[in-house]
Design an enzyme around this catalytic site. Structure first.
Site, mmCIF file in Angstrom:
data_model
loop_
_atom_site.group_PDB
_atom_site.id
_atom_site.type_symbol
_atom_site.label_atom_id
_atom_site.label_comp_id
_atom_site.label_asym_id
_atom_site.label_seq_id
_atom_site.Cartn_x
_atom_site.Cartn_y
_atom_site.Cartn_z
ATOM 1 N N ARG A 51 -0.128 44.606 -18.145
ATOM 2 C CA ARG A 51 -0.605 45.245 -16.926
ATOM 3 C C ARG A 51 0.559 45.522 -15.986
ATOM 4 O O ARG A 51 1.385 44.646 -15.740
ATOM 5 C CB ARG A 51 -1.575 44.314 -16.169
ATOM 6 N N ASP A 106 1.240 33.155 -20.051
ATOM 7 C CA ASP A 106 2.220 32.168 -19.578
ATOM 8 C C ASP A 106 1.776 30.746 -19.912
ATOM 9 O O ASP A 106 2.589 29.902 -20.286
ATOM 10 C CB ASP A 106 2.431 32.302 -18.064
HETATM 11 C C1 PRP Z 1 -3.468 39.627 -19.483
HETATM 12 C C2 PRP Z 1 -4.577 39.332 -20.460
HETATM 13 C C3 PRP Z 1 -5.191 40.673 -20.696
HETATM 14 C C4 PRP Z 1 -5.051 41.335 -19.341
HETATM 15 C C5 PRP Z 1 -6.400 41.305 -18.669
HETATM 16 O O1 PRP Z 1 -2.378 40.170 -20.103
HETATM 17 O O2 PRP Z 1 -4.128 38.704 -21.622
HETATM 18 O O3 PRP Z 1 -4.550 41.432 -21.700
HETATM 19 O O4 PRP Z 1 -4.111 40.557 -18.593
HETATM 20 O O5 PRP Z 1 -6.363 41.999 -17.480
HETATM 21 P P1 PRP Z 1 -7.179 43.337 -17.237
HETATM 22 O O6 PRP Z 1 -8.574 43.085 -17.690
HETATM 23 O O7 PRP Z 1 -7.079 43.527 -15.745
HETATM 24 O O8 PRP Z 1 -6.528 44.461 -17.993
HETATM 25 P P2 PRP Z 1 -1.040 40.593 -19.319
HETATM 26 O O9 PRP Z 1 -1.148 41.998 -18.837
HETATM 27 O O10 PRP Z 1 -0.739 39.542 -18.288
HETATM 28 O O11 PRP Z 1 0.068 40.625 -20.450
HETATM 29 P P3 PRP Z 1 0.666 39.417 -21.316
HETATM 30 O O12 PRP Z 1 -0.436 38.922 -22.221
HETATM 31 O O13 PRP Z 1 1.743 40.086 -22.082
HETATM 32 O O14 PRP Z 1 1.154 38.346 -20.393
HETATM 33 N N1 URA Z 2 -4.677 38.088 -16.899
HETATM 34 C C1 URA Z 2 -4.596 36.734 -16.982
HETATM 35 O O1 URA Z 2 -3.883 36.190 -17.836
HETATM 36 N N2 URA Z 2 -5.305 36.017 -16.084
HETATM 37 C C2 URA Z 2 -6.082 36.584 -15.153
HETATM 38 O O2 URA Z 2 -6.719 35.854 -14.377
HETATM 39 C C3 URA Z 2 -6.153 37.992 -15.103
HETATM 40 C C4 URA Z 2 -5.450 38.712 -15.990
#
Ligand code: PRP
Ligand code: URA
Length: 208
Positions: A103, A202
């Protein structure tokens, strides 16, 4: 809500509580994610079609049943990685595909950076996994990419969902059922789920 299945088995709720707890470290978080996902699969596959086959037991021939269709497990990188082993333990024959999305921190729009799907995806039933359904942008984008690649039957499985994400996803993809262990209260201004469990990637990988 139609198309939203909240799985409230006591074991799932127990594990989710420990996942939410900030004191849970990445090692335990990983184990709990795997276990919880495995339990969720029982509900997700509850009505899965079977086909008849004939086998021989050590005593006689008999009619029995096996899964009728192949399964593709598609994970959204990075946090979806934590859910895959729990599913593969139960359906080891599944094919696995990866969709890389993150995101944008300001707009919260999903940015695509990787995709590798099974060639046969159109002939399989897809289980798409990502622990968090926040705005729903990432899941909606992943489903759009899957449909463009020919996927016809898709279920989305997460651990925690926000009402905003559920509404968004049901609106964009009403044919896709959502399975979650919890429907939380709301999103905060940064797009995090409240009470939620923080940043799933994370916490899984110990990157913060
Ligand atoms: C997190 C999670 C989803 C997304 C959800 O990923 O694993 O993919 O956020 O949020 P949304 O419904 O608002 O799209 P993130 O973008 O943090 O990436 P990462 O898994 O690489 O840390
Ligand atoms: N992605 C995450 O990992 N946690 C949240 O709460 C929202 C988006």
């Amino acid at each position: 809500m139609n198309g939203l299945i909240i799985i409230q088995h006591p074991l799932i709720q127990h594990k989710l509580t420990h996942l939410r707890d900030r004191k849970t470290d990445h090692m335990v978080f990983r184990r709990l994610t795997k276990e919880l996902t495995g339990f969720m699969l029982y509900e997700v596959m509850k009505d899965y079609p079977l086909k008849d086959i004939t086998i021989e037991t050590p005593l006689i021939k008999c009619q029995s049943h096996v899964l009728a269709r192949e399964i593709s497990i598609i994970l959204i990188l990075r946090a979806g990685l934590g859910m895959v082993d729990g599913l593969l333990d139960l359906v080891p024959s599944a094919r696995v595909g990866h969709i890389g999305l993150y995101r944008n921190e300001e707009t919260l729009e999903p940015i695509e950076y990787y995709m590798k799907l099974p060639n046969s995806i159109a002939n399989t039933d897809v289980i798409l996994v990502d622990p968090m359904l926040a705005t729903g942008g990432s899941a909606a984008k992943a489903i759009e990419l899957l449909k463009k690649s020919g996927a016809q039957s898709i279920k989305f499985v997460c651990m925690v969902a926000a009402p905003e994400g559920v509404q968004n996803l049901r609106k964009q993809h009403p044919d896709v059922s959502i399975y979650t262990a919890a429907l939380d209260e709301k999103l905060n201004e940064q797009g995090y789920i409240l009470p939620g469990l923080g940043d799933a990637g994370d916490r899984l990988f110990g990157t913060k």
